[in-house]
Write a protein that holds these residues in place. Structure first.
Motif, mmCIF file in Angstrom:
data_model
loop_
_atom_site.group_PDB
_atom_site.id
_atom_site.type_symbol
_atom_site.label_atom_id
_atom_site.label_comp_id
_atom_site.label_asym_id
_atom_site.label_seq_id
_atom_site.Cartn_x
_atom_site.Cartn_y
_atom_site.Cartn_z
ATOM 1 N N PHE A 209 28.612 -53.228 -13.611
ATOM 2 C CA PHE A 209 28.899 -54.077 -14.770
ATOM 3 C C PHE A 209 28.663 -55.549 -14.446
ATOM 4 O O PHE A 209 28.124 -56.301 -15.284
ATOM 5 N N TYR A 210 29.050 -55.986 -13.252
ATOM 6 C CA TYR A 210 28.819 -57.386 -12.873
ATOM 7 C C TYR A 210 27.324 -57.688 -12.779
ATOM 8 O O TYR A 210 26.851 -58.711 -13.294
ATOM 9 N N LEU A 211 26.569 -56.795 -12.177
ATOM 10 C CA LEU A 211 25.124 -57.004 -12.083
ATOM 11 C C LEU A 211 24.481 -56.983 -13.465
ATOM 12 O O LEU A 211 23.568 -57.781 -13.750
ATOM 13 N N ALA A 212 24.951 -56.077 -14.332
ATOM 14 C CA ALA A 212 24.393 -56.030 -15.686
ATOM 15 C C ALA A 212 24.720 -57.298 -16.463
ATOM 16 O O ALA A 212 23.873 -57.845 -17.183
ATOM 17 N N GLY A 213 25.961 -57.790 -16.336
ATOM 18 C CA GLY A 213 26.325 -59.022 -17.038
ATOM 19 C C GLY A 213 25.540 -60.223 -16.552
ATOM 20 O O GLY A 213 25.065 -61.038 -17.357
ATOM 21 N N ILE A 214 25.375 -60.346 -15.231
ATOM 22 C CA ILE A 214 24.583 -61.453 -14.692
ATOM 23 C C ILE A 214 23.123 -61.317 -15.125
ATOM 24 O O ILE A 214 22.460 -62.306 -15.492
ATOM 25 N N GLY A 215 22.612 -60.078 -15.089
ATOM 26 C CA GLY A 215 21.223 -59.874 -15.516
ATOM 27 C C GLY A 215 21.010 -60.229 -16.965
ATOM 28 O O GLY A 215 20.002 -60.871 -17.329
ATOM 29 N N PHE A 216 21.937 -59.825 -17.838
ATOM 30 C CA PHE A 216 21.816 -60.183 -19.248
ATOM 31 C C PHE A 216 21.911 -61.696 -19.446
ATOM 32 O O PHE A 216 21.166 -62.281 -20.239
ATOM 33 N N SER A 217 22.825 -62.341 -18.729
ATOM 34 C CA SER A 217 22.963 -63.794 -18.852
ATOM 35 C C SER A 217 21.702 -64.514 -18.377
ATOM 36 O O SER A 217 21.272 -65.509 -18.980
ATOM 37 N N VAL A 218 21.089 -64.008 -17.300
ATOM 38 C CA VAL A 218 19.838 -64.598 -16.811
ATOM 39 C C VAL A 218 18.734 -64.440 -17.847
ATOM 40 O O VAL A 218 17.980 -65.384 -18.139
ATOM 41 N N ALA A 219 18.620 -63.247 -18.427
ATOM 42 C CA ALA A 219 17.596 -63.028 -19.452
ATOM 43 C C ALA A 219 17.831 -63.911 -20.665
ATOM 44 O O ALA A 219 16.876 -64.454 -21.255
ATOM 45 N N ARG B 276 15.973 -68.737 -23.924
ATOM 46 C CA ARG B 276 16.387 -69.899 -24.723
ATOM 47 C C ARG B 276 17.546 -70.567 -23.999
ATOM 48 O O ARG B 276 17.886 -70.184 -22.886
ATOM 49 N N ARG B 277 18.133 -71.539 -24.644
ATOM 50 C CA ARG B 277 19.331 -72.135 -24.071
ATOM 51 C C ARG B 277 20.474 -71.126 -24.101
ATOM 52 O O ARG B 277 20.517 -70.246 -24.950
ATOM 53 N N ALA B 278 21.390 -71.294 -23.177
ATOM 54 C CA ALA B 278 22.477 -70.332 -23.029
ATOM 55 C C ALA B 278 23.262 -70.212 -24.338
ATOM 56 O O ALA B 278 23.664 -71.204 -24.936
ATOM 57 N N THR B 279 23.451 -68.967 -24.789
ATOM 58 C CA THR B 279 24.220 -68.699 -25.995
ATOM 59 C C THR B 279 25.615 -68.215 -25.612
ATOM 60 O O THR B 279 25.930 -68.001 -24.442
ATOM 61 N N ALA B 280 26.436 -68.028 -26.633
ATOM 62 C CA ALA B 280 27.808 -67.583 -26.382
ATOM 63 C C ALA B 280 27.835 -66.210 -25.737
ATOM 64 O O ALA B 280 28.655 -65.938 -24.849
ATOM 65 N N SER B 281 26.924 -65.325 -26.148
ATOM 66 C CA SER B 281 26.912 -63.982 -25.572
ATOM 67 C C SER B 281 26.535 -64.021 -24.092
ATOM 68 O O SER B 281 27.113 -63.296 -23.275
ATOM 69 N N GLY B 282 25.568 -64.869 -23.716
ATOM 70 C CA GLY B 282 25.197 -64.975 -22.306
ATOM 71 C C GLY B 282 26.308 -65.559 -21.460
ATOM 72 O O GLY B 282 26.562 -65.105 -20.338
ATOM 73 N N ALA C 186 21.999 -66.380 -8.741
ATOM 74 C CA ALA C 186 21.643 -66.493 -10.149
ATOM 75 C C ALA C 186 21.540 -67.945 -10.584
ATOM 76 O O ALA C 186 20.647 -68.322 -11.364
ATOM 77 N N PHE C 187 22.430 -68.790 -10.083
ATOM 78 C CA PHE C 187 22.419 -70.204 -10.462
ATOM 79 C C PHE C 187 21.165 -70.916 -9.952
ATOM 80 O O PHE C 187 20.541 -71.693 -10.678
ATOM 81 N N GLY D 154 24.812 -72.294 -16.063
ATOM 82 C CA GLY D 154 25.273 -72.660 -14.728
ATOM 83 C C GLY D 154 26.787 -72.709 -14.633
ATOM 84 O O GLY D 154 27.381 -72.212 -13.667
ATOM 85 N N TRP D 155 27.433 -73.294 -15.638
ATOM 86 C CA TRP D 155 28.899 -73.342 -15.619
ATOM 87 C C TRP D 155 29.482 -71.933 -15.668
ATOM 88 O O TRP D 155 30.495 -71.644 -15.017
ATOM 89 N N ALA D 156 28.866 -71.035 -16.461
ATOM 90 C CA ALA D 156 29.398 -69.670 -16.568
ATOM 91 C C ALA D 156 29.233 -68.904 -15.264
ATOM 92 O O ALA D 156 30.137 -68.170 -14.846
ATOM 93 N N THR D 157 28.090 -69.052 -14.601
ATOM 94 C CA THR D 157 27.868 -68.308 -13.361
ATOM 95 C C THR D 157 28.725 -68.822 -12.211
ATOM 96 O O THR D 157 28.919 -68.109 -11.224
ATOM 97 N N MET D 158 29.258 -70.026 -12.313
ATOM 98 C CA MET D 158 30.103 -70.558 -11.246
ATOM 99 C C MET D 158 31.569 -70.138 -11.383
ATOM 100 O O MET D 158 32.367 -70.384 -10.469
ATOM 101 N N VAL D 159 31.924 -69.503 -12.490
ATOM 102 C CA VAL D 159 33.327 -69.095 -12.667
ATOM 103 C C VAL D 159 33.703 -68.021 -11.664
ATOM 104 O O VAL D 159 34.739 -68.117 -10.972
ATOM 105 N N THR D 160 32.883 -66.985 -11.554
ATOM 106 C CA THR D 160 33.211 -65.882 -10.642
ATOM 107 C C THR D 160 33.222 -66.328 -9.183
ATOM 108 O O THR D 160 34.168 -65.976 -8.446
#
Length: 627
Positions: A294-304, A309-315, A352-353, A367-373
């Motif tokens: 799940f973590y890899l899938a979430g990071i992969g989706f956020s990267v895609a 485009r610019r980071a959206t709320a879902s990413g 990822a960052f 970038g801010w989202a990927t630094m939370v974990t």
């Protein structure tokens, strides 16, 4: 006029000519359409003109081109647009949606009550119950499709069809739950597969109807059904993660709200599943693998999402929500495994960052989202390291220093933000140690080496923070405050290190009190030396000169206050006298240096360059040179 301006004028003229030709063609087409419509519709009757008509004045005949009359059709009067202030109960779409949702909820509750009552009263046979429930659910779905077709032909897009379809799919979920856990006709994996088929059918319906609301209902239903259907935290988590990953392409393209609900629901189910980690040790491996996927899938989706485009709320939500179950499952493992899992989370977040190309014009939400974990992983790591609870400030300051240095190298504000969180936590944990450094009894109970390391790490962190702030463009406005904070905390760290060193040396020679007093005397002298250095640098450099001078004078005042308020009472013997003498000499030096600096500044303001004494008196034996 330069050549670029001439080319620009020519280009604009060409575009204007092209636009004029397009407007002419549109006008001709409209005239032809009006003529055709006028020929099809009867001409309105002409009203006779009554009253006297003046005779025209004879004039020389002039040939005039007669204009062709254009018969314009009579159009219906324009209708007034609906007001934006119309009450919600007067809007057709709102009423239909509210009634549809209410009807779906009431119908679903009725189905559940009938199912429970049929089981309690032993109505019908289990087979007949399942058949009737399936038939009713399928009938509701078929009726929803028919209603949807009717709405499309009528040009409406109400929510009645969506509500009916959602009710039908909910009934099918209940049927699957009954044959799996109530009657045990099929095994749990088969029941999960059947639920997946129902969910896929619902998602396909949502895609066909272009209804994000329908897709969200399916996602929430999957999350609510997972635990009752699976009766196993591992299987429930695996089922939800498979469905969440399968839905990722849908909300990556068109449905961002579905992405938020999808990852939040899956993350909540996984966090609930990890709470049963200790009671079901045989599922530890399955839960760990599911959380990792799940973590890899979430990071992969956020990267895609960030690459498209610019980071959206879902990413952003995907990057954050997918990392929390990973941290929870790492916490439940043993120390060695937990440390490995937490370090892996930090590495994945930084990879990822660094490796994801994205648009950072209006900020770096990805970038801010990927630094939370990674930030939370370091905080959890501090609690799991052996012996870190005794001196957490050292571990936190070391991690904060690494983050701050990486932020300076990458010029990355999200990494600097993560370092700021770790720094704040480390400095808060440093306060009890700083307070204990002023007490002889507390320092007598402390091992001096960890205290020395903690003080040195605080000083190193201060230097790293100053360097990083100078490299980050958006933090220049906070540079003055950062300078003051870093200098003060760095000097407090040096004082802590000097006291710990004095205590260590005193223990080695058998006189711990002398070591304590010498450490504090050296700490006060170090503060005054730092004030002198800051004053010299502030007077020599035009940039931040005012801040440097103010900081030096303030630091000198703090050192003198410590000398009279603490050292005078706590210190004794040669160290108290030495502290007063050295601090006094440094104060005299500061005064002389500041006076010379003021003289140079006054001479520069008057336009006179001050000359050294040798230029005024000349070589030995010669008369002074006149001014």
């Amino acid at each position: 006029m330069s050549s670029p301006h001439i080319d620009e004028i020519r280009r604009l003229k060409a575009e204007l000519a092209s636009a004029k030709q397009t407007i002419d063609r549109v006008g001709q087409g409209l005239n032809q359409l009006e003529l055709q419509m006028g020929q099809q519709s009867p001409a309105p009757p002409r009203q006779p003109v009554t009253g006297p008509v003046a005779a025209p004045t004879p004039a020389a005949p002039t040939p005039v081109a007669q204009a062709v009359p254009v018969m314009r059709p009579q159009l219906p009067p324009p209708t007034q647009p609906p007001s934006a202030l119309v009450a919600w109960w007067q809007r057709e779409s709102t009423i239909v949606r509210v009634l549809g949702i209410a009807g779906a909820i009431v119908t679903l509750i009725g189905l559940v009550l009938l199912l429970v009552l049929a089981v309690q009263q032993n109505w019908f046979t289990p087979t007949l119950r399942v058949v009737l429930g399936t038939a009713l659910s399928v009938g509701l779905v078929a009726l929803a499709w028919r209603l949807r077709a009717t709405e499309r032909r009528a040009g409406r897009s109400g929510g009645s069809a969506v509500a009916l379809a959602a009710t039908g799919h909910a009934g099918l979920y209940l049927v699957v739950l009954a044959i799996t856990q109530l009657y045990h006709w099929v095994s749990t994996p088969v029941g999960l597969a059947l639920a997946g088929v129902v969910a896929i059918a619902g998602i396909a319906t949502a895609v066909k109807w272009q209804s994000e609301q329908m897709a969200i209902i399916q996602v929430v239903a999957i999350g609510l059904l997972a635990f009752p259907l699976a009766q196993s935290p591992g299987l429930a988590a695996a089922f939800v993660v498979i469905m969440a990953v399968g839905l990722a392409p849908a909300h990556l393209r068109t449905w961002p709200r579905l992405g938020v609900v999808n990852f939040v629901t899956a993350g909540f189910v996984l966090l609930t599943a990890t709470s049963a980690f200790g009671t079901r040790p045989h599922e530890a491996l399955l839960l760990t693998v599911v959380c990792a996927a799940f973590y890899l899938a979430g990071i992969g989706f956020s990267v895609a999402d960030a690459r498209r485009r610019r980071a959206t709320a879902s990413g952003v939500v995907a990057a954050i929500a997918s990392g929390l179950p990973w941290l929870a499952v790492a916490w439940d493992h043993g120390t060695a495994t937990a440390v490995v899992l937490l370090l892996v989370a930090v590495v994945i977040g930084f990879a990822a960052f660094v490796l994801t190309p994205r648009d950072r014009t209006d900020g770096d939400g990805f970038g801010w989202a990927t630094m939370v974990t990674p930030t939370l992983a370091v905080l959890v790591l501090v609690t799991r390291l052996p012996g870190s609870w005794d001196y957490p400030a050292a571990t936190l300051l070391a991690a904060a220093t690494v983050f701050v240095l990486v932020a300076g190298v990458l010029r990355a504000e999200p990494v600097a933000g993560a370092g700021a969180v770790l720094s704040a936590t480390g400095l808060l944990s440093l306060l009890p140690l700083l307070l204990s450094s002023f007490s002889r009894d507390d320092m007598a109970d402390q091992p001096w080496v960890p205290v020395l390391v903690t003080g040195l790490l605080a000083a190193v962190w201060a230097g790293s923070a100053l360097w990083t702030v100078s490299r980050l463009a958006r933090m220049q406005s906070a540079r003055s405050a950062s300078l003051v904070l870093a200098v003060l905390l760095g000097l407090l760290g040096l004082m802590l290190a000097s006291v710990a060193t004095g205590v260590g040396v005193g223990r080695s020679i058998g006189d711990e009190d002398a070591g304590f007093t010498s450490g504090h005397a050296i700490g006060t002298i170090v503060w005054m030396l730092a004030a002198a250095i800051l004053l010299v640098r502030g007077l020599k450099r035009a940039e931040h000169a005012d801040l440097g001078v103010k900081l030096a004078l303030g630091l000198a005042a703090v050192a003198v206050a410590k000398l009279f308020l603490y050292d005078l009472a706590a210190l004794d013997g040669i160290w108290r006298g030495a502290a007063f003498v050295v601090v006094g000499l440094l104060l005299l030096g500061l005064g002389i240096g500041y006076a010379k600096a003021l003289e140079r500044a006054k001479a520069a303001a008057d336009g006179v360059t001050p000359r050294p004494p040798s230029a005024l008196h000349g070589p030995p034996g010669s008369s002074p040179k006149p001014r």
